[in-house]
Design an enzyme around this catalytic site. Sequence first.
Site, PDB file in Angstrom:
ATOM      1  N   ALA A 115       0.846  -1.192   0.000  1.00  0.00           N
ATOM      2  CA  ALA A 115       0.000   0.000   0.000  1.00  0.00           C
ATOM      3  C   ALA A 115       0.883   1.245   0.000  1.00  0.00           C
ATOM      4  O   ALA A 115       2.011   1.220   0.494  1.00  0.00           O
ATOM      5  CB  ALA A 115      -0.907   0.005   1.227  1.00  0.00           C
ATOM      6  N   LYS A 116       0.388   2.317  -0.581  1.00  0.00           N
ATOM      7  CA  LYS A 116       1.098   3.595  -0.558  1.00  0.00           C
ATOM      8  C   LYS A 116       0.565   4.415   0.608  1.00  0.00           C
ATOM      9  O   LYS A 116      -0.609   4.780   0.626  1.00  0.00           O
ATOM     10  CB  LYS A 116       0.917   4.349  -1.881  1.00  0.00           C
ATOM     11  CG  LYS A 116       1.776   5.606  -1.974  1.00  0.00           C
ATOM     12  CD  LYS A 116       1.623   6.277  -3.312  1.00  0.00           C
ATOM     13  CE  LYS A 116       2.584   7.468  -3.418  1.00  0.00           C
ATOM     14  NZ  LYS A 116       2.401   8.436  -2.318  1.00  0.00           N
ATOM     15  N   TRP A 117       1.428   4.703   1.556  1.00  0.00           N
ATOM     16  CA  TRP A 117       1.013   5.348   2.802  1.00  0.00           C
ATOM     17  C   TRP A 117       0.989   6.870   2.649  1.00  0.00           C
ATOM     18  O   TRP A 117       1.798   7.444   1.927  1.00  0.00           O
ATOM     19  CB  TRP A 117       1.954   4.942   3.931  1.00  0.00           C
ATOM     20  CG  TRP A 117       1.971   3.456   4.089  1.00  0.00           C
ATOM     21  CD1 TRP A 117       2.804   2.565   3.477  1.00  0.00           C
ATOM     22  CD2 TRP A 117       1.059   2.683   4.857  1.00  0.00           C
ATOM     23  NE1 TRP A 117       2.473   1.287   3.827  1.00  0.00           N
ATOM     24  CE2 TRP A 117       1.406   1.317   4.667  1.00  0.00           C
ATOM     25  CE3 TRP A 117      -0.020   2.999   5.692  1.00  0.00           C
ATOM     26  CZ2 TRP A 117       0.709   0.286   5.298  1.00  0.00           C
ATOM     27  CZ3 TRP A 117      -0.705   1.970   6.311  1.00  0.00           C
ATOM     28  CH2 TRP A 117      -0.350   0.638   6.116  1.00  0.00           C
ATOM     29  N   ASP A 165      -3.271   6.067  -0.340  1.00  0.00           N
ATOM     30  CA  ASP A 165      -3.512   6.720  -1.631  1.00  0.00           C
ATOM     31  C   ASP A 165      -2.941   5.969  -2.824  1.00  0.00           C
ATOM     32  O   ASP A 165      -2.517   6.577  -3.795  1.00  0.00           O
ATOM     33  CB  ASP A 165      -3.022   8.170  -1.621  1.00  0.00           C
ATOM     34  CG  ASP A 165      -1.521   8.304  -1.380  1.00  0.00           C
ATOM     35  OD1 ASP A 165      -0.874   7.277  -1.136  1.00  0.00           O
ATOM     36  OD2 ASP A 165      -1.024   9.433  -1.439  1.00  0.00           O
ATOM     37  N   GLY A 166      -2.952   4.628  -2.775  1.00  0.00           N
ATOM     38  CA  GLY A 166      -2.541   3.869  -3.937  1.00  0.00           C
ATOM     39  C   GLY A 166      -1.728   2.649  -3.576  1.00  0.00           C
ATOM     40  O   GLY A 166      -1.770   2.145  -2.445  1.00  0.00           O
TER      41      GLY A 166
END
Length: 353
Positions: free
Chosen positions: A28-30, A175-176
Site C-alpha cells: 500500500a502507498k502510505w 492513496d494507492g
Amino acid sequence: MDLPVMPPVKPMLAKSVKRIPPGMQYEAKWDGFRAIVHRDGDEVVIGSRTGKPLTRYFPEVVAAVLENLPARCVIDGEIVLPWEGRLDFDRLSERIHPADSRVRMLAGETPAGLVAFDILALDDTSLLDAPQSERRAVLETALAGASAPVYLAPATTDQELAQDWFERYEGAGLDGVVAKPLDLPYRPDARAMYKIKHERTADCVVAGYRFHKSGPVVGSLLLGLYDTSGALQHVGVCAAFTMKRRAELLEELDPLRIDPAAHPWSAWADATAHEGSRLPGAPSRWSGKKDLSWVALSPERVCEVAYDHMEGDRFRHTTQFRRWRPDRTATGCTYAQLEEVVRYDLAEVLRPG
C-alpha cells in the site's frame, strides 16, 4: 552513531504508472511523512525524504523505535497518524511545530506511528545491494516481535490482491499501491519503484492565480468549489504548465481580473477569516516567508482537473489541468460532484509485525 549506512540517506523513490505492473512485490502507498530511521543502541535519528531531521517532532516514535526495532539497524518507512479509523495527514502536519512544549503535548494527544517497509542495514551489514526480496525477508524477521505503534507494512506478490488493496484501502486514508521489482537493490534518491495512484476529475472555478517565481507569467491557478451554503471555498491549485503556456494564460485570463475587494475571497489576508472558510494564502508554518499574494479573477471560468484524493474539504495534492469547460457554469461547480470514497477500517491494514 556507527552504522554501515549512516545518515543522512535520501529514500528510494517511485515513478507514476497507470496500471499495476506484473511480477513484483506490492505494498500500500502510505499517506504520511517518509522517514529513514537510524538506530544505534540508544541513539535514534529520523530523517525526512530530503534528509532533514524529523527526530525532535516525534518523541513518541523515537520511544517506539527504541522499544521495537533491532538495536542496530536502518529502516525505511512512513510516519503516519491514525485517527478515527483512517490516516489523518492534517493532524500529522500539525506536529511540525517550533515549540517543544506543543510538540510534546501533541505527541500525547495525537500520537503518530511508524510503518516499516524496507531495511537498509542490520547490525554491521549493509543491505543496500541486496535484492528487494531478500531485504523483505530480513525486515519480516527483524520486526517479528514489534508492537504498535510500529507496524510492518503488508506486502504481497499477488497482483490480484494488490488490485484489491488499491480499490479498498483508499477508504482508510491510503492513496494507492507501490510496486517493487523483486531483484531491485536499494537505490537512494532514484525513482526505481512504481506507484499507482487514484485519479479522478472535477470541474472547478478558476478564481485567481499566482505569478510564477521566474517572472510575470502564471505560476498556478487557484481553484474553487461551492459548498452547500453557496460560499466559494478555495480547494487547491493546478500548476504544471510549460513556460509558453504560462505566458499564454496571463494574456488569456487578463479580461477576468477584478478588484480583490469585490472577490469572494477578499478577506484572504485576514488570519481570522480562515477560521470559517477556505481561502488562499492561509497562514502556515510550511510557507514561511513565501509570497502568498494572488491575482483575483471574476469567478466565472471553469476548468476540469485531475486529482488523486481529498484531504477533508480540499485536494490533497496539486491537481493536473485537463481542459477548459466552456459548457459548464461556475455555480454548478460544487462538492456534490466529488466521488465519496467508501470508508475502510485502518485496523485491517495497520498491524504490528
